[in-house]
Design an enzyme around this catalytic site. Structure first.
Site: not given
Ligand code: AP5
Length: 208
Positions: A13, A88, A122, A155, A166
């Site tokens: 994402k 979410r 990552r 991270r 997660r």
């Molecule tokens: P990346 O693009 O970083 O993936 P992502 O989907 O963004 O993963 P996240 O872990 O950031 O999502 P998340 O939803 O768990 O975390 P968030 O920060 O929102 O890619 C991942 C890896 O894959 C990278 O190394 C990249 O290089 C690689 N990659 C990407 N595309 C690729 C491809 N096509 N091929 C190969 N490799 C590839 O949330 C974190 C925390 O914040 C949550 O756990 C929660 O505690 C809190 N939080 C955030 N939003 C909320 C909410 N709305 N409500 C409650 N808590 C929340």
């Protein structure tokens, strides 16, 4: 255009959102990035959120809903936005519906095993937030951001125990949103397990 990007942790994402929001010229609103910045700045919200985030738990809905309400009121969201990481939970989706009309919800679909492999490798830039992977997208110099020269970090929630938590939380809290948006005829599903370029191409095609 007002877009929601959904998908398992590690679905890509953040990676995709950075590229497509530049092309569409709309703000990328990542709740994860906002919370990590708040935690880095040691604000009251950041300190509270960190306790949940590091363990892979969700931050309480009321905090997240207030945060998004404030953010999408700003001037730069008038022409649209992309939400990455929000909503979410069902209460978040219902709250969002009251404050904004969404045009499109895109789910990046990947398997659990792919999520684990991606998150385990990552690396993230501490300063500019650029995202790397030790195998799929390595930086030119190990441990250093290509864009700004800052150190790359792992991270806290990319440790195995937090990753598994997660994935479990996604299944329980976030997966029901897929059906919710399918019924509203807003949902498009894209195979996120392919190369970054292939996924970007399909994403852009789906919003044009
Ligand atoms: P990346 O693009 O970083 O993936 P992502 O989907 O963004 O993963 P996240 O872990 O950031 O999502 P998340 O939803 O768990 O975390 P968030 O920060 O929102 O890619 C991942 C890896 O894959 C990278 O190394 C990249 O290089 C690689 N990659 C990407 N595309 C690729 C491809 N096509 N091929 C190969 N490799 C590839 O949330 C974190 C925390 O914040 C949550 O756990 C929660 O505690 C809190 N939080 C955030 N939003 C909320 C909410 N709305 N409500 C409650 N808590 C929340």
């Amino acid at each position: 255009m007002r877009i929601i990007l959904l998908g398992l942790p590690g679905a890509g994402k953040g990676t995709q959102a950075r590229t497509i929001t530049k092309k569409l010229n709309i703000p990328h609103i990542s709740t994860g990035d906002i919370l990590r910045q708040a935690s880095e700045d040691r604000t009251p919200l950041g300190l509270k959120a960190k306790e949940y985030m590091d363990k892979g738990h969700l931050v309480p809905d009321d905090l997240m809903i207030d945060l998004i309400k404030e953010r999408i009121k700003r001037e730069d969201c008038k022409k649209g936005f992309l939400l990455d990481g929000f909503p979410r939970t069902m209460p978040q989706a219902e709250a969002l519906e009251k404050i904004s009309n969404i045009d499109k919800v895109i789910k990046l679909r990947i398997e659990n095993e792919v999520a684990i492999e991606r998150l385990s490798g990552r690396r993230t830039c501490k300063r500019c937030g650029a995202i790397y992977h030790i195998i799929y997208l390595p930086p030119k110099r190990e441990g250093i951001c290509d864009r700004c020269g800052e150190e790359l970090i792992i991270r806290e929630d990319d440790k195995r125990e937090a990753i598994l938590k997660r994935l479990e939380v996604y299944k329980e809290e976030t997966r029901p949103l897929i059906e919710y948006y399918r019924e509203k005829e807003l949902l498009t599903i894209i195979d996120g397990g392919r190369s970054e370029e292939e996924v970007t191409r399909d994403l852009l095609a789906s919003v044009r």
